[in-house]
Scaffold this motif. Structure first.
Motif, PDB file in Angstrom:
ATOM      1  N   ASP A 107       0.816  -1.225   0.000  1.00 19.83           N
ATOM      2  CA  ASP A 107       0.000   0.000   0.000  1.00 19.83           C
ATOM      3  C   ASP A 107       0.849   1.275   0.000  1.00 19.83           C
ATOM      4  OD1 ASP A 107      -2.432  -1.417   0.097  1.00 19.83           O
ATOM      5  OD2 ASP A 107      -2.118  -1.785   2.229  1.00 19.83           O
ATOM      6  N   THR A 108       2.109   1.170   0.400  1.00 19.57           N
ATOM      7  CA  THR A 108       2.914   2.390   0.482  1.00 19.57           C
ATOM      8  C   THR A 108       4.255   2.301  -0.257  1.00 19.57           C
ATOM      9  OG1 THR A 108       3.726   1.606   2.618  1.00 19.57           O
ATOM     10  CG2 THR A 108       1.963   3.239   2.669  1.00 19.57           C
ATOM     11  N   LEU A 109       4.744   1.094  -0.522  1.00 19.17           N
ATOM     12  CA  LEU A 109       6.038   0.965  -1.211  1.00 19.17           C
ATOM     13  C   LEU A 109       5.860   1.350  -2.679  1.00 19.17           C
ATOM     14  CD1 LEU A 109       8.983  -0.329  -0.667  1.00 19.17           C
ATOM     15  CD2 LEU A 109       8.105  -2.233  -1.999  1.00 19.17           C
ATOM     16  N   VAL A 128       7.295 -10.251  -1.734  1.00 23.20           N
ATOM     17  CA  VAL A 128       5.880 -10.519  -2.002  1.00 23.20           C
ATOM     18  C   VAL A 128       5.024  -9.409  -1.379  1.00 23.20           C
ATOM     19  CG1 VAL A 128       6.170 -13.020  -2.168  1.00 23.20           C
ATOM     20  CG2 VAL A 128       5.654 -12.017   0.041  1.00 23.20           C
ATOM     21  N   GLU A 129       3.929  -9.113  -2.057  1.00 22.21           N
ATOM     22  CA  GLU A 129       3.035  -8.038  -1.593  1.00 22.21           C
ATOM     23  C   GLU A 129       2.303  -8.438  -0.317  1.00 22.21           C
ATOM     24  OE1 GLU A 129       0.061  -6.645  -4.288  1.00 22.21           O
ATOM     25  OE2 GLU A 129       1.479  -6.515  -5.960  1.00 22.21           O
ATOM     26  N   THR A 130       2.244  -7.522   0.642  1.00 24.92           N
ATOM     27  CA  THR A 130       1.331  -7.697   1.781  1.00 24.92           C
ATOM     28  C   THR A 130       0.474  -6.432   1.868  1.00 24.92           C
ATOM     29  OG1 THR A 130       2.711  -6.639   3.476  1.00 24.92           O
ATOM     30  CG2 THR A 130       3.108  -8.987   3.050  1.00 24.92           C
ATOM     31  N   HIS A 131      -0.680  -6.584   2.472  1.00 30.44           N
ATOM     32  CA  HIS A 131      -1.608  -5.444   2.570  1.00 30.44           C
ATOM     33  C   HIS A 131      -2.036  -5.224   4.012  1.00 30.44           C
ATOM     34  CE1 HIS A 131      -2.083  -4.794  -1.745  1.00 30.44           C
ATOM     35  NE2 HIS A 131      -1.863  -6.098  -1.822  1.00 30.44           N
ATOM     36  N   GLY A 132      -1.631  -4.090   4.563  1.00 28.36           N
ATOM     37  CA  GLY A 132      -2.189  -3.640   5.834  1.00 28.36           C
ATOM     38  C   GLY A 132      -1.882  -4.501   7.053  1.00 28.36           C
ATOM     39  N   LEU A 133      -0.753  -5.199   7.072  1.00 25.80           N
ATOM     40  CA  LEU A 133      -0.453  -6.029   8.251  1.00 25.80           C
ATOM     41  C   LEU A 133      -0.276  -5.164   9.498  1.00 25.80           C
ATOM     42  CD1 LEU A 133       2.014  -8.788   6.964  1.00 25.80           C
ATOM     43  CD2 LEU A 133      -0.442  -8.919   7.378  1.00 25.80           C
ATOM     44  N   VAL A 134       0.508  -4.116   9.379  1.00 28.00           N
ATOM     45  CA  VAL A 134       0.723  -3.241  10.541  1.00 28.00           C
ATOM     46  C   VAL A 134      -0.510  -2.351  10.762  1.00 28.00           C
ATOM     47  CG1 VAL A 134       2.204  -1.457  11.556  1.00 28.00           C
ATOM     48  CG2 VAL A 134       3.222  -3.341  10.254  1.00 28.00           C
ATOM     49  N   ALA A 135      -1.165  -1.952   9.674  1.00 26.92           N
ATOM     50  CA  ALA A 135      -2.371  -1.111   9.797  1.00 26.92           C
ATOM     51  C   ALA A 135      -3.450  -1.837  10.606  1.00 26.92           C
ATOM     52  CB  ALA A 135      -2.899  -0.740   8.416  1.00 26.92           C
ATOM     53  N   GLY A 303      -5.681   7.743  14.247  1.00 25.60           N
ATOM     54  CA  GLY A 303      -4.493   7.150  14.852  1.00 25.60           C
ATOM     55  C   GLY A 303      -3.306   8.007  14.490  1.00 25.60           C
ATOM     56  N   LEU A 304      -2.209   7.363  14.127  1.00 22.32           N
ATOM     57  CA  LEU A 304      -1.039   8.112  13.667  1.00 22.32           C
ATOM     58  C   LEU A 304      -1.335   8.780  12.328  1.00 22.32           C
ATOM     59  CD1 LEU A 304       1.782   5.620  14.731  1.00 22.32           C
ATOM     60  CD2 LEU A 304       1.257   7.833  15.776  1.00 22.32           C
ATOM     61  N   GLU A 305      -2.374   8.324  11.656  1.00 21.88           N
ATOM     62  CA  GLU A 305      -2.878   9.015  10.464  1.00 21.88           C
ATOM     63  C   GLU A 305      -4.259   9.589  10.767  1.00 21.88           C
ATOM     64  OE1 GLU A 305      -1.185   7.165   6.534  1.00 21.88           O
ATOM     65  OE2 GLU A 305      -2.062   5.575   7.746  1.00 21.88           O
ATOM     66  N   VAL A 306      -4.602  10.688  10.082  1.00 24.06           N
ATOM     67  CA  VAL A 306      -5.921  11.303  10.309  1.00 24.06           C
ATOM     68  C   VAL A 306      -7.026  10.434   9.717  1.00 24.06           C
ATOM     69  CG1 VAL A 306      -7.299  13.409  10.120  1.00 24.06           C
ATOM     70  CG2 VAL A 306      -4.836  13.566  10.047  1.00 24.06           C
ATOM     71  N   HIS A 307      -6.707   9.722   8.650  1.00 17.38           N
ATOM     72  CA  HIS A 307      -7.689   8.822   8.047  1.00 17.38           C
ATOM     73  C   HIS A 307      -7.070   7.444   7.974  1.00 17.38           C
ATOM     74  CE1 HIS A 307      -8.784  12.851   6.366  1.00 17.38           C
ATOM     75  NE2 HIS A 307      -9.966  12.448   6.758  1.00 17.38           N
ATOM     76  N   GLU A 308      -7.622   6.506   8.706  1.00 16.10           N
ATOM     77  CA  GLU A 308      -7.118   5.134   8.681  1.00 16.10           C
ATOM     78  C   GLU A 308      -8.255   4.182   9.007  1.00 16.10           C
ATOM     79  OE1 GLU A 308      -3.939   5.641  11.866  1.00 16.10           O
ATOM     80  OE2 GLU A 308      -5.147   4.116  12.859  1.00 16.10           O
ATOM     81  N   ALA A 318     -14.544  -4.465   4.632  1.00 19.28           N
ATOM     82  CA  ALA A 318     -13.468  -5.339   4.155  1.00 19.28           C
ATOM     83  C   ALA A 318     -12.542  -5.748   5.289  1.00 19.28           C
ATOM     84  CB  ALA A 318     -12.676  -4.625   3.062  1.00 19.28           C
ATOM     85  N   ASP A 319     -12.380  -4.894   6.286  1.00 23.56           N
ATOM     86  CA  ASP A 319     -11.466  -5.200   7.382  1.00 23.56           C
ATOM     87  C   ASP A 319     -12.188  -5.791   8.588  1.00 23.56           C
ATOM     88  OD1 ASP A 319      -9.336  -4.140   5.878  1.00 23.56           O
ATOM     89  OD2 ASP A 319      -9.927  -2.130   6.469  1.00 23.56           O
ATOM     90  N   GLY A 320     -13.426  -6.244   8.414  1.00 25.57           N
ATOM     91  CA  GLY A 320     -14.111  -6.943   9.502  1.00 25.57           C
ATOM     92  C   GLY A 320     -15.014  -6.054  10.329  1.00 25.57           C
ATOM     93  N   ARG A 321     -15.262  -6.509  11.548  1.00 22.61           N
ATOM     94  CA  ARG A 321     -16.221  -5.876  12.448  1.00 22.61           C
ATOM     95  C   ARG A 321     -15.518  -4.911  13.406  1.00 22.61           C
ATOM     96  NH1 ARG A 321     -21.536  -8.242  11.780  1.00 22.61           N
ATOM     97  NH2 ARG A 321     -21.198  -9.427   9.867  1.00 22.61           N
ATOM     98  N   LEU A 322     -16.324  -4.057  14.027  1.00 20.87           N
ATOM     99  CA  LEU A 322     -15.765  -3.168  15.047  1.00 20.87           C
ATOM    100  C   LEU A 322     -15.295  -3.984  16.242  1.00 20.87           C
ATOM    101  CD1 LEU A 322     -18.356  -0.229  15.021  1.00 20.87           C
ATOM    102  CD2 LEU A 322     -16.126  -0.342  13.885  1.00 20.87           C
ATOM    103  N   GLU A 323     -14.201  -3.532  16.850  1.00 20.22           N
ATOM    104  CA  GLU A 323     -13.658  -4.199  18.039  1.00 20.22           C
ATOM    105  C   GLU A 323     -13.413  -3.155  19.118  1.00 20.22           C
ATOM    106  OE1 GLU A 323     -10.094  -6.626  17.470  1.00 20.22           O
ATOM    107  OE2 GLU A 323     -10.640  -6.731  15.349  1.00 20.22           O
ATOM    108  N   ALA A 324     -13.495  -3.599  20.367  1.00 19.46           N
ATOM    109  CA  ALA A 324     -13.172  -2.702  21.477  1.00 19.46           C
ATOM    110  C   ALA A 324     -11.762  -2.163  21.272  1.00 19.46           C
ATOM    111  CB  ALA A 324     -13.288  -3.444  22.800  1.00 19.46           C
ATOM    112  N   GLY A 325     -11.602  -0.855  21.454  1.00 18.95           N
ATOM    113  CA  GLY A 325     -10.292  -0.233  21.286  1.00 18.95           C
ATOM    114  C   GLY A 325     -10.127   0.477  19.949  1.00 18.95           C
TER     115      GLY A 325
END
Ligand code: ZN
Ligand code: ZN
Length: 370
Positions: A107-109, A128-135, A303-308, A318-325
């Motif tokens: 997503d950023t490289l 190999v491509e990865t998407h959003g592991l740290v995000a 978070g560390l970004e204004v839009h994430e 696409a990234d699932g359900r809301l979670e506590a935190g």
């Protein structure tokens, strides 16, 4: 203040667990946001190579001391000397760790940088491509981050209380924007999270109007959207100020958007799909025949970004359900070209039962006729 060492160590441990999968045996991180999250150091450049046993951080002389000072266990900090490229140094770390298939942040490289890495690496290493592991890790805030958010929310609410009464007949949008920047500074924020939006009268119909020379007049609605960063974390808030006497139609916009925001906040809880929260806001506006005037999504993660992540949007699941935190904005609005608009935005954190609001100010702020 950077995060304490134990917080960073547990983030790094979680990232390392994700570095080793059937698809790759290590991870090469090059986005400054990922590096700041894992090592606590803000920078504009750097590469981290996360292997199963050790992590190597490659930085230049500008950041060497800051990364060394973090002194995290099983992290070696290597300086890329002037004259050697980051890519060559990173490939040296990949070889030293014996990695064969290395995940990169697709997503950023940049394509250019991927080419440089492939040019610098010795066979048989593959990227190999990865998407959003740290995000994905960043989307769920730890208790240290939540403490920062609570404090940032308090400070931003204080900025709102100071600024909103100043939005009055005769001031220009630009003057209010400058007042916001000063109030953010006085409140102890690192700085604004983005250029403040002050959109008066017809300008309010443009969701991302920037403050200009227009002079605010009685009868205007003024959309004021502002945010600050505290310890790197962004908070974001919008109020629409009714200046003097506003007509019944504009008053109905304010009421409708307030209702939509309350409906969306009431819908948010752990296990709920982000699209459900978005739908609650849209349904409330549809009940007043204003659904078509709501031209953006209901909210975005902070978070560390204004839009994430998470994206509070019709297709935000696409990234699932809301979670506590998770921390995100709830910001419905209505926009009528040539006439004006309304947006109301607050920040919330998902708790075990529902959400807790991080920001507060009267939702439909009324400035008295001057
Ligand atoms: Zn905003
Ligand atoms: Zn926002």
């Amino acid at each position: 203040m950077p995060p304490p060492a134990d917080v960073l160590a547990s983030r790094l441990a979680a990232a390392r667990r994700r570095a080793h999968t059937p698809d790759h045996d290590g991870l090469l991180l090059s986005s400054p946001v990922s590096l700041r999250y894992l090592f606590g150091v803000p920078s504009s450049a750097g590469i981290a190579v996360l292997g199963p046993d050790v992590s190597t951080v490659i930085v230049d002389a500008r950041y060497l001391e800051a990364f060394q000072a973090a002194a995290l266990p099983a992290v070696e900090v290597v300086e890329v000397p002037v004259g050697r490229t980051y890519e060559a140094a990173a490939c040296g770390a990949v070889a030293a760790q014996g990695l064969r298939r290395v995940g990169v942040e697709a997503d950023t490289l940049t394509i250019a940088r991927l080419g440089a890495l492939r040019g610098a690496v010795a066979a048989p290493v593959e990227f190999v491509e990865t998407h959003g592991l740290v995000a994905a890790l960043r989307a769920v805030k730890d208790s240290w981050e939540l403490a920062v958010f609570r404090e940032a929310g308090r400070r931003l609410s204080a900025v709102a209380a100071c600024i909103l009464p100043k939005v009055s007949d005769g001031c220009s949008e630009r003057e209010i924007a400058w007042e916001i920047e000063m109030a953010l500074h006085d409140a102890g924020f690192d700085g604004p999270a983005f250029e403040p939006i002050v959109a008066s009268g017809p300008n309010g119909a443009r969701p991302h109007h920037r403050a200009g020379d227009r002079v605010i007049r009685n009868g205007d609605l003024v959309v004021v959207d502002f945010g600050g960063r505290l310890d790197g974390y962004a908070v974001d808030m919008t109020r629409t100020v009714a200046v003097g006497h506003i007509d019944a139609e504009r008053r109905s916009w304010l009421q409708a958007v307030g209702e939509a925001q309350r409906a969306a906040i009431a819908a948010a809880a752990p296990g709920v799909a982000p699209s459900e929260v978005d739908r609650a806001a849209r349904r409330a506006l549809a009940g007043r025949d204003m659904a078509e005037a709501f031209v953006h999504s209901t909210g975005h993660g902070l978070g560390l970004e204004v839009h994430e992540r998470p994206w509070i949007a019709p297709r935000g699941d696409a990234d699932g359900r809301l979670e506590a935190g998770m921390v995100f904005t709830v910001e419905p609005g209505v926009y009528y070209p040539g006439r004006g608009g309304v947006r109301i935005e607050d920040d919330v954190v998902v708790t075990v039962a529902g959400v807790e609001c991080l920001t507060s100010a009267p939702p439909a702020f009324e400035a008295h006729e001057s």
